[in-house]
Design a protein around this motif. Structure first.
Motif, PDB file in Angstrom:
ATOM      1  N   GLY A 172       0.691  -1.170   0.039  1.00 20.14           N
ATOM      2  CA  GLY A 172      -0.135  -0.221  -0.031  1.00 20.14           C
ATOM      3  C   GLY A 172       0.684   1.119  -0.065  1.00 20.14           C
ATOM      4  O   GLY A 172       0.621   2.318  -0.731  1.00 20.14           O
ATOM      5  N   ASN A 173       1.804   1.330   0.885  1.00 21.65           N
ATOM      6  CA  ASN A 173       2.786   2.365   0.969  1.00 21.65           C
ATOM      7  C   ASN A 173       3.471   2.452  -0.476  1.00 21.65           C
ATOM      8  O   ASN A 173       3.658   3.606  -0.890  1.00 21.65           O
ATOM      9  CB  ASN A 173       3.627   2.202   1.981  1.00 21.65           C
ATOM     10  CG  ASN A 173       3.324   2.704   3.224  1.00 21.65           C
ATOM     11  OD1 ASN A 173       3.141   3.824   3.547  1.00 21.65           O
ATOM     12  ND2 ASN A 173       2.998   1.764   4.071  1.00 21.65           N
ATOM     13  N   VAL A 174       3.999   1.502  -1.160  1.00 25.87           N
ATOM     14  CA  VAL A 174       4.754   1.551  -2.421  1.00 25.87           C
ATOM     15  C   VAL A 174       3.786   2.281  -3.306  1.00 25.87           C
ATOM     16  O   VAL A 174       3.999   3.090  -4.353  1.00 25.87           O
ATOM     17  CB  VAL A 174       5.312   0.446  -2.882  1.00 25.87           C
ATOM     18  CG1 VAL A 174       5.714   0.179  -4.262  1.00 25.87           C
ATOM     19  CG2 VAL A 174       6.462  -0.073  -1.823  1.00 25.87           C
ATOM     20  N   PHE A 175       2.387   1.582  -3.406  1.00 25.26           N
ATOM     21  CA  PHE A 175       1.514   2.056  -4.276  1.00 25.26           C
ATOM     22  C   PHE A 175       1.163   3.487  -4.005  1.00 25.26           C
ATOM     23  O   PHE A 175       1.066   4.151  -5.166  1.00 25.26           O
ATOM     24  CB  PHE A 175       0.149   0.999  -4.182  1.00 25.26           C
ATOM     25  CG  PHE A 175      -0.935   1.416  -5.091  1.00 25.26           C
ATOM     26  CD1 PHE A 175      -0.964   1.071  -6.460  1.00 25.26           C
ATOM     27  CD2 PHE A 175      -2.017   2.413  -4.943  1.00 25.26           C
ATOM     28  CE1 PHE A 175      -1.885   1.375  -7.268  1.00 25.26           C
ATOM     29  CE2 PHE A 175      -2.877   2.767  -5.863  1.00 25.26           C
ATOM     30  CZ  PHE A 175      -2.851   2.256  -7.021  1.00 25.26           C
ATOM     31  N   GLU A 176       0.910   4.092  -3.069  1.00 25.16           N
ATOM     32  CA  GLU A 176       0.639   5.387  -2.702  1.00 25.16           C
ATOM     33  C   GLU A 176       1.833   6.407  -3.275  1.00 25.16           C
ATOM     34  O   GLU A 176       1.705   7.399  -3.733  1.00 25.16           O
ATOM     35  CB  GLU A 176       0.623   5.646  -1.308  1.00 25.16           C
ATOM     36  CG  GLU A 176       0.319   6.934  -0.861  1.00 25.16           C
ATOM     37  CD  GLU A 176      -0.978   7.780  -1.238  1.00 25.16           C
ATOM     38  OE1 GLU A 176      -1.297   8.812  -0.729  1.00 25.16           O
ATOM     39  OE2 GLU A 176      -1.881   6.990  -1.649  1.00 25.16           O
ATOM     40  N   TRP A 177       3.063   5.970  -3.067  1.00 25.21           N
ATOM     41  CA  TRP A 177       4.117   6.790  -3.687  1.00 25.21           C
ATOM     42  C   TRP A 177       4.337   6.826  -5.036  1.00 25.21           C
ATOM     43  O   TRP A 177       4.796   7.684  -5.640  1.00 25.21           O
ATOM     44  CB  TRP A 177       5.487   5.938  -2.937  1.00 25.21           C
ATOM     45  CG  TRP A 177       6.852   6.362  -3.456  1.00 25.21           C
ATOM     46  CD1 TRP A 177       7.262   7.966  -3.091  1.00 25.21           C
ATOM     47  CD2 TRP A 177       7.731   5.905  -4.195  1.00 25.21           C
ATOM     48  NE1 TRP A 177       8.412   8.007  -3.623  1.00 25.21           N
ATOM     49  CE2 TRP A 177       8.841   6.978  -4.511  1.00 25.21           C
ATOM     50  CE3 TRP A 177       8.009   4.585  -5.038  1.00 25.21           C
ATOM     51  CZ2 TRP A 177      10.278   6.660  -5.149  1.00 25.21           C
ATOM     52  CZ3 TRP A 177       9.167   4.452  -5.606  1.00 25.21           C
ATOM     53  CH2 TRP A 177       9.908   5.408  -5.929  1.00 25.21           C
ATOM     54  N   CYS A 178       3.912   5.485  -5.604  1.00 24.71           N
ATOM     55  CA  CYS A 178       3.992   5.427  -7.254  1.00 24.71           C
ATOM     56  C   CYS A 178       2.876   6.317  -7.693  1.00 24.71           C
ATOM     57  O   CYS A 178       2.876   7.136  -8.780  1.00 24.71           O
ATOM     58  CB  CYS A 178       3.830   4.005  -7.613  1.00 24.71           C
ATOM     59  SG  CYS A 178       5.352   3.177  -7.198  1.00 24.71           S
ATOM     60  N   LEU A 179       1.757   6.148  -6.941  1.00 18.42           N
ATOM     61  CA  LEU A 179       0.274   6.975  -7.490  1.00 18.42           C
ATOM     62  C   LEU A 179       0.755   8.426  -7.344  1.00 18.42           C
ATOM     63  O   LEU A 179       0.297   9.159  -8.429  1.00 18.42           O
ATOM     64  CB  LEU A 179      -0.637   6.577  -6.601  1.00 18.42           C
ATOM     65  CG  LEU A 179      -1.951   7.028  -7.100  1.00 18.42           C
ATOM     66  CD1 LEU A 179      -2.553   6.460  -8.173  1.00 18.42           C
ATOM     67  CD2 LEU A 179      -3.228   6.828  -5.824  1.00 18.42           C
ATOM     68  N   LYS A 180       1.492   8.841  -6.314  1.00 16.69           N
ATOM     69  CA  LYS A 180       1.601  10.326  -6.662  1.00 16.69           C
ATOM     70  C   LYS A 180       3.063  10.722  -7.141  1.00 16.69           C
ATOM     71  O   LYS A 180       3.665  11.768  -6.857  1.00 16.69           O
ATOM     72  CB  LYS A 180       1.696  10.799  -4.964  1.00 16.69           C
ATOM     73  CG  LYS A 180       0.474  10.659  -4.389  1.00 16.69           C
ATOM     74  CD  LYS A 180       0.320  11.181  -3.194  1.00 16.69           C
ATOM     75  CE  LYS A 180      -1.010  11.108  -2.340  1.00 16.69           C
ATOM     76  NZ  LYS A 180      -1.006  11.811  -0.949  1.00 16.69           N
TER      77      LYS A 180
END
Length: 202
Positions: A172-180
Motif C-alpha cells: 500500500g505504501n509503495v502504491f501510494e508513492w507511485c500513485l503520487k
C-alpha cells in the motif's frame, strides 16, 4: 591445470555469470521503465541485453524469476540488527528499519520501475510461489520466528497473519508513492503505518 589456475578459471566464470545476470536484469529494468510490464517478454529482454534465450534460461527459470532477482541488489541489512531482540520494542524498531532500508532501494530503482513492478500480473510478488530470495518479508518472518520461539515476543495473532498484514501495508505504501509520482512522504508513511500496526500486533 594447477589448483590455483582452476580457482582463477572458476572465478572468471563466476564473474562472467554475474555480469550476464546483471546485464539481463538491466535490460528488464529498461523495458519496464520505458514500455511497462506488458512489453516485458523473454524475447524482448534477450534482444535488449544482447544474449541468447539459452543464456537467459541458464540464469533464470522465468520472467518473474528474473524480476524477483532485483531484491538481491537491495542494500544489505547489518546482521547485528537481526540478532535476537532484547524486548518487543526492539523487535518493532528492527522491523521498521528493514522496511526503511527497502524504501531507500525503491527510491534508487525509481518510480517508473516500481510502478511497473507492482502489478498483479507479476507473479514474483505472489507469496505462494515466491523463491527464497532475501525479500524483506522473508527477513522479517525469520527474525520474528526466532524471537517468538525464544519467548521474547508474544504476538496477539499468528505469524502468518502478521507477515501477510505487513506485506499488504508495504504494498500500500509503495502504491501510494507511485500513485503520487514520488511526491509522498514515503519514509514517514512507511514508518507510521508499520509502527501503528506493530503496536497492536506484538
Amino acid at each position: 591445470m594447477t589448483e590455483i589456475n582452476e580457482t582463477q578459471e572458476l572465478s572468471r566464470q563466476q564473474l562472467k555469470s554475474k555480469e550476464t545476470k546483471a546485464r539481463i536484469f538491466r535490460a528488464a529494468k529498461s523495458i519496464l521503465k520505458k514500455q511497462g510490464y506488458e512489453a516485458l517478454s523473454i524475447k524482448n529482454i534477450c534482444e535488449e541485453a544482447g544474449v541468447s534465450n539459452g543464456s537467459f534460461y541458464h540464469h533464470f527459470k522465468t520472467k518473474d524469476d528474473l524480476l524477483s532477482y532485483y531484491i538481491e541488489e537491495q542494500p544489505s541489512i547489518n546482521p547485528d540488527y537481526l540478532d535476537l531482540p532484547g524486548n518487543t520494542e526492539e523487535a518493532k524498531t528492527t522491523i521498521v528499519h528493514v522496511y526503511l532500508n527497502y524504501v531507500t532501494y525503491c527510491r534508487e530503482l525509481g518510480v517508473e520501475f516500481m510502478s511497473n513492478y507492482y502489478t498483479p500480473k507479476n507473479q514474483s510478488l505472489n507469496p505462494l510461489i515466491r523463491t527464497e530470495r532475501p525479500y524483506p518479508i522473508v527477513t522479517v518472518r525469520n527474525y520474528l520466528d526466532k524471537a517468538i520461539k525464544a519467548g521474547i515476543v508474544t504476538p496477539r495473532t499468528s505469524l502468518d497473519d502478521i507477515t501477510t498484514d505487513i506485506r499488504m501495508i508495504v504494498i500500500g505504501n509503495v502504491f501510494e508513492w507511485c500513485l503520487k509520482s514520488g511526491d509522498a512522504d514515503f519514509e514517514g508513511n512507511m514508518r507510521r503505518s508499520l509502527e501503528t500496526y506493530l503496536d497492536g500486533a506484538l
